[in-house]
Every structure is written in C-alpha cells, then in structure tokens.
Scaffold this active site. Structure first.
Site, PDB file in Angstrom:
ATOM      1  N   HIS A   1       0.803  -1.209   0.000  1.00 36.65           N
ATOM      2  CA  HIS A   1       0.000   0.000   0.000  1.00 36.65           C
ATOM      3  C   HIS A   1       0.845   1.271   0.000  1.00 36.65           C
ATOM      4  CE1 HIS A   1      -3.240  -2.748   1.126  1.00 36.65           C
ATOM      5  NE2 HIS A   1      -4.052  -1.823   0.675  1.00 36.65           N
ATOM      6  N   GLY A   2       1.999   1.231   0.582  1.00 36.26           N
ATOM      7  CA  GLY A   2       2.784   2.460   0.598  1.00 36.26           C
ATOM      8  C   GLY A   2       4.157   2.258   1.187  1.00 36.26           C
TER       9      GLY A   2
END
Lengths: 457, 281
Positions: free
Chosen positions: A315-316
């Site tokens: 996700h990041g």
C-alpha cells in the site's frame, strides 16, 4: 472517453479494437505526467519478453525465466516505490545517495500494473501454451499483453486483474452485447460513493491531520475516525465500481472488488470482502506458494503474518503501512489460533457484537493510513481518551455531517442483510427509484473534487 | 430500468427546485471550510446586483473573523480559509460588474494559491450550468440545507447569539507551529517581487478600473505582530500605498486582541476589530 467508445465499436475487427483501447489507455495514463508513460511501456516490454521466453522454453529454463520476470517486476516496483523509504531510513537525507533516493517520484498506478505483470508471468509459467490464453503470433501477443496491463479502467487504482481472468475475454466486442443496466448501475453507484460520500467526508476528515486534531474534542475525534473509515470505503469501492462499469461498456467483465466488507464478523471474512482483487492475489501468488495452511500450524500463522506485512507494504512506502499489515496479520493469526485450539462456535445472538468488534478494530487501523507518522497515530489515540469529550456546537455540526454522509454506506451494508432475509423482488422493484435518488444526489450534492485515496498506492 | 432511473432523477430535481423556493432566505448552508469558500465565491460571481457588491474584502482565513454585516450595506467578504488574497483578486477580475472599493488584507502575501477555487467557480461547463440552474449551486445542497433548517429550529428556541468574551488559552504546540510562518518560512521571501511587481500589478489593474483600494492589517498574536516578517511587510505596504496613492489601515495594538491559535481572532476580538475597521473607513 465518448470518442474512444464510439470509434471502438465502429472498428471492424478485434485488432483495431485492441489498438484503440491501448492508445486511449496510454493517453489516459500520460495525461498529467507524459514521462511516466515510458515506465509503463518499459514494464510492459519486460513482461512481453519474459512471457515469450517462458513460452519458448522447457523445464528448468522455464522456471529460470519466470523467476527472472518476477524479480524484474519486483525490482521496478521496489526502485520506484521504496527508494524514498530506504533513503529516509538508512541514509542521511542530505547525503547524495539519500537525496537521490528520496527524490525518486512515485509513478501513479505502479503497484497495480506491476502486480498484473507478476500475475501474467506466473500464470504463463503455470500453464502450457494451450491453457495460457495467450495468442501464438508475436504481434497479437504484444497487443494482448499491452492491453491487459494498460487497460485504462483499472490501470491506476485497480481492481488488480489476474491474467487468467482477463486474457480469455480478449475477443471482438459488439455494441449489442453491452449489459447497459449493469454498467449504468455500477457507474451511478461508483460516482455516488466517490463524489457524494467520499468527497464530502474528505472535507471533514481533513481535520484529522496533526496538529489540527489536537484542538478537537473526544467526540469529534471518534466521529472523524468513523468518518474516515466510511470515506476510505466509499472512495475505493466507488473507484472500483466505476472501473467495473467502464470495463463493461467496452465488453470486459472485472471481478467485484468489494462485498459489503463492514458486515464481516471475523477478520478473515473482512479480507474476503475488502479489496478482493488484492487479497485473492496475495492468497494465490504469495500465501499458497509459501505453504498456506498445508504445513504446521505455526507455519500457517507465520505465512499469514508474512502475507499481511507484505500486503501492508504494497500500500505504501512507509513503516506505518507495514504496521497496518502486521496488525491485520496478528488479528488473522490470533483468530485462526483461537479457532484451532477451541473450535468454539459463536452463538448467533453475538453476531452483532462480533461485527462491531471487527469494524472497530479495522477502523482503528485506518489511522495508520490517515496519519503519516506513527507518533501522530499514538497521539491521536491518546487524545481520543484524554481530550474534553464535548466542546459545543462545532462538535454537533461535525457529527451531523459525518453521520449524514456515513448513513448511505450503513444503509448499503444493511441492504445486503435485508436481501438475505427478505423477498428479493421488493428490492428489484424499488431499484430504479433507488438509483434515481443516487443520481439526483450526484447532481446536487457532490463534494469538492479530490484524488482517489488509492491513486497514491 | 435505465429510463426509470433518469426519470426519477429529473422529477426529484424539479421537486427540489420548488422546495428551495419556499425555504427562508439567508440560511447558513455551508458544510465545510472549502464548501464555505465555494459558496462565498459563487454568491459573489453570480450576484448581478451592483449595490450588493460595492465593497469587497479580499483576505485569508484571518479576515473571516470580520463581522461583515456590521460594516454596513453592500459589503462582501471574500476571505477564504486555507487560501489567499490572490483568489479573491482573481474573482474580482472574472466578474463583469466591478466593486467601488476593495479592501486587501496584507497577511500571508507570500503564500501561493493553486487557483482551484476560482477555477472551479469561474471555468468549465459546470460553472455555466450552476449559473443557470440554482438547484445545482453548493449553497443549495440538500445536506447543507437540512443542517441549516435544523440549526434554525434550534436557534429559534434560544436567545440572540451570545459572543463569549472569556480568555482563551492557546495550545503551545499550535502557537509554535504558527510561529514558523513568521520566524522562518517567510524571512527569506522575495519582498521586492511581491511589492513592486505582483501586488503592484493587481493594484494598478484595480485602480485603472476606477476602484478605490485600501490595504489593511489584521491583528495577530503580539509576538507575531512584532516579528521581522510582519514589520517588514508593514513598511513595504506603507511604501506601496504612498506610491500608489491609496490608504493603508495599520494596527499598533495587537495585545488588545485575542486569538485562538496565534492568528485567528476569537469572536469578541473579531467584533472589536470590525468596529476599529469601520471607524477607519
């Protein structure tokens, strides 16, 4: 979009249709940052070469080429997505390496299209030339792979489409085959969730940033966290629904990405309902190859943890995402462990409590998405407990708006339950009015435009 | 089914347009900070009565604390929270009917804007549609209208709005963060560019349209009022005002005012400053 649609169906053959979709997908991707198109093309090229090599080889070589393809995809993702994190974590930011790593831009949609590349490489390796759904001729192969990876409805924020789901669908499309009702419903629902719910909630959850939240009451902090939970669902489920509707207009069926996730009574159920394309991807291409639940119990829990931490990192590029993944991994492992040792069956009367518990835990974890610094997350949680609970009219206004914009999401989930228990004909009959109301709200009550949250991933 | 969906939406649109006609005027329908900015900007742009937009205040969130109605008839406050004076000035440019007087706040002149707000209100098909169909305006959004009606109901049961004049304790962390603007962020700014070119160009354009321009200062926390950035800005503004032949309303007594975060006045101080401003114009 309209022009693409018209010429797509005016095109006389499949090849032309593919080229039109590829060209429009490239224009769509390059619209704001034309330079990034080079990266997308490079990623596609790597996958075309890998697939060709796998298809033309046997035995150990086949394995070697597919491994190299997987590594190449992961390296592209790692370089562009995780270099800033590596730079910040291991180097002084003012050193030449540190500042170089931090300055590498994050190309939009890279997590999605590299995962599709991985799916393509692995599926090609797992199947033979009869079952890999890939054309034999080089030109057609290049076109099909390019279209699969660059298909614009899902290019920048998913759903992640697996090669085996998409490639068999590449054939000549006809206007008469469009399921208009399905597409219109998906588009209206998607735009409603995004423009009316998420975009309006965004203007309220803005105040969850540090230091603004330090001034808020306990009630307001809780309401904002609840609102963010609704916002992130509406934002992402909205985008996914729009993607499904758009893909449908071009004759392609994408898998549902959300199935009423907030009615989940367990964490494993939540992950069967939330971002389904990612969770099934992780299950098929990571959890099962790691051994899944086929080895010891301890190994199963470890596999769950590894899968979720890597899923969090997907996700990041921040440690908070890894913590978010780890939190879900721990919850899944504990849940499984409790089931394994006790075999306890929860009475149905406690179902609502379980749903509320899972929802509250998932919502609390979203703080790791909203606040970039782990220290801010801790501070926010502390503030919820220590701040004055009610500070006056401003709290009422905030709670009112968050409540109003969360209500449709709650009703949306409630409908799912009602559908299970009541006559589906009632819903079928009132459906048109329901979608009419949603369309009306899109026209008169949309919030200010904001980027989709999942664009950053 | 699709036909039914569109018919339902059109019918609802028509019914809601009629409902809006029966609602009391002056409802406070804003839902958020950005929404409030949009409503303000739309009300200014789509207002075709010159007498209602004769005096325009252009400012940042600081100037939202001014009690505009107390200043007199024909005052419009284009103070935008989270935005700058450059948005307000662009709105004045975009409007065919020009005001007679423009008041420009001088705080945060160095802050830039992305013009998203003004672009949203003045450009594109949607802004044309909204100018023609009031039902599509942000101030008429059903959820905002519902809030306004509920608040009106509640207020109806209470007395007049009471302005609290108790002292406010500012969170030291917030004060520290706000001080960054005045101590670090703007110390190295290009003052020459702002005062001799950017702001000067805007002033010249307003003056060439026969508009009277008045610069003014907003009260800040006393520590910020005496900061290098504020003092230098004051000197440059005075110089610019002298050169352009316009007025500059300065403020020497920041300690008489209270803020809740170092820069935004609390209500009773907002009222005090409004009275001061009124006495100067």
């Amino acid at each position: 979009m309209l022009i693409t649609f018209v010429i797509y169906y005016l095109a006389g053959n499949l090849r032309l249709q593919k080229l039109i979709l590829i060209a429009s997908s490239f224009v769509f991707y390059a619209w704001h940052y034309p330079k990034l198109l080079a990266l997308l093309c490079f990623s596609i090229l790597i996958n075309i070469i890998t697939v060709k090599l796998i298809k033309n080889s046997e035995g150990q070589r086949r394995f070697t080429y597919s491994t190299l393809g997987v590594v190449a995809n992961l390296l592209i993702l790692a370089f562009f997505k995780y270099s800033p994190l590596i730079g910040k974590t291991f180097f002084f930011e003012d050193s030449s390496i540190g500042s170089f790593l931090v300055s590498i831009p994050l190309p939009i949609g890279i997590s999605f299209f590299t995962f599709q590349g991985l799916s393509l490489v692995i599926d090609t390796f797992r199947n033979d030339s009869k079952t890999d759904n890939l054309p034999e001729s080089n030109t057609s192969l290049v076109e099909s792979i390019t279209m699969y990876i660059a298909f614009f409805p899902q290019l920048i924020a998913g759903p992640i489409v697996k090669a085996y789901e998409f490639l068999p669908q590449i054939n000549k499309k006809y206007l008469k085959d469009i399921d208009w009702e399905y597409c219109v419903k998906k588009l209206i629902l998607g735009y409603f969730l995004k423009m009316v719910i998420a975009d309006n909630l965004k203007d309220h959850t803005f105040w969850m940033q540090y230091p603004y939240f330090m001034e808020l009451s306990g009630l307001n902090l809780m309401a904002l966290l609840f609102g963010y939970s609704m916002q992130i669902f509406a934002d992402f489920a909205g985008y996914s629904s729009i993607a499904l509707g758009l893909a449908g207009l071009f004759g392609y069926t994408l898998r549902e990405n959300f199935m009423f996730p907030y009615v989940s009574a367990s964490f494993s159920e939540f992950w069967r309902r939330w971002h389904i394309s990612l969770s099934t991807f992780l299950k098929e291409y990571l959890y099962i190859p790691l051994g899944g639940n086929r080895k010891s119990k301890a190994r199963t829990y470890l596999n769950l943890m590894i899968t979720m931490v890597l899923g969090g990192f997907w996700h990041g590029a921040a440690w908070s995402y890894a913590v978010w993944g780890a939190a879900h991994g721990i919850a899944l492992a504990i849940e499984r462990w409790v089931n394994d040792i006790t075999g306890f069956k929860w009475p149905k009367s406690l179902l609502l409590i379980k749903i509320l518990f899972v929802f509250a835990s998932v919502t609390l974890c979203w703080l790791l998405f909203r606040l970039p610094q782990f220290s801010e997350v801790i501070l926010y949680i502390k503030q919820m407990g220590s701040a004055v609970f009610f500070k006056g009219m401003q709290d009422m206004t905030s709670v009112f708006f968050i409540g109003m914009y969360s209500l449709p999401v709650l009703v949306y989930h409630l409908i799912y339950y009602r559908r299970l228990k009541f006559d589906p004909l009632f819903f079928k009959k009132s459906e048109a009015v329901g979608y009419g109301v949603l369309l009306f709200m899109i026209l008169v009550n949309s919030g200010s435009a904001g980027s989709f949250i999942y664009f950053q991933f | 089914m699709i036909k039914k969906v569109f018919i339902t939406a059109v019918v609802l649109l028509a019914v809601y347009s009629i409902v809006l006609k029966f609602l009391p005027a002056g409802l406070d329908t804003d839902q958020s900070q950005y929404g409030e900015n949009v409503i303000k900007a739309q009300n200014f742009i789509y207002n075709n009565r010159p007498e209602e937009t004769e005096n325009v205040i252009v400012g940042t969130s600081l100037s939202t604390r001014i009690f505009t109605d107390s200043l007199g008839q024909g005052f419009v406050n284009l103070a935008f929270s989270g935005s700058t004076i450059w948005d307000g000035l662009r709105l004045i440019k975009a409007k065919a009917i020009k005001p007679k007087r423009v008041f420009i706040e001088n705080t945060f002149l160095f802050k830039n804007t992305d013009y998203n707000l003004t672009d949203y209100v003045t450009n594109g098909v949607h802004s044309k549609l909204k100018s023609a169909l009031p039902v599509l305006l942000e101030e008429n959004q059903p959820v905002g209208v519902l809030k306004a009606v509920l608040v009106n109901q509640l207020r109806g049961k209470q007395n007049e709005l009471v302005i609290d004049s108790t002292a406010v304790n500012i969170n030291p962390e917030i004060l520290e963060i706000q001080s960054e603007y005045f101590v670090h962020d703007y110390i190295e700014e290009n003052y020459e560019y702002i005062f001799t070119r950017r702001l000067r160009a805007e002033l010249d354009e307003l003056l060439s349209n026969g508009i009277e321009v008045i610069l003014y200062e907003m009260p800040l926390h006393p520590d910020f009022c005496s900061s290098e950035v504020v003092r230098r800005t004051r000197v440059e503004c005075q110089k610019l005002a002298d050169e352009a032949g316009i007025r500059f309303i300065t403020l020497q007594n920041c300690e008489f005012y209270q803020t809740n975060d170092g820069i935004h006045l609390v209500e009773h101080s907002g009222l005090k400053f409004t009275r001061y401003l009124k006495s100067k114009i």
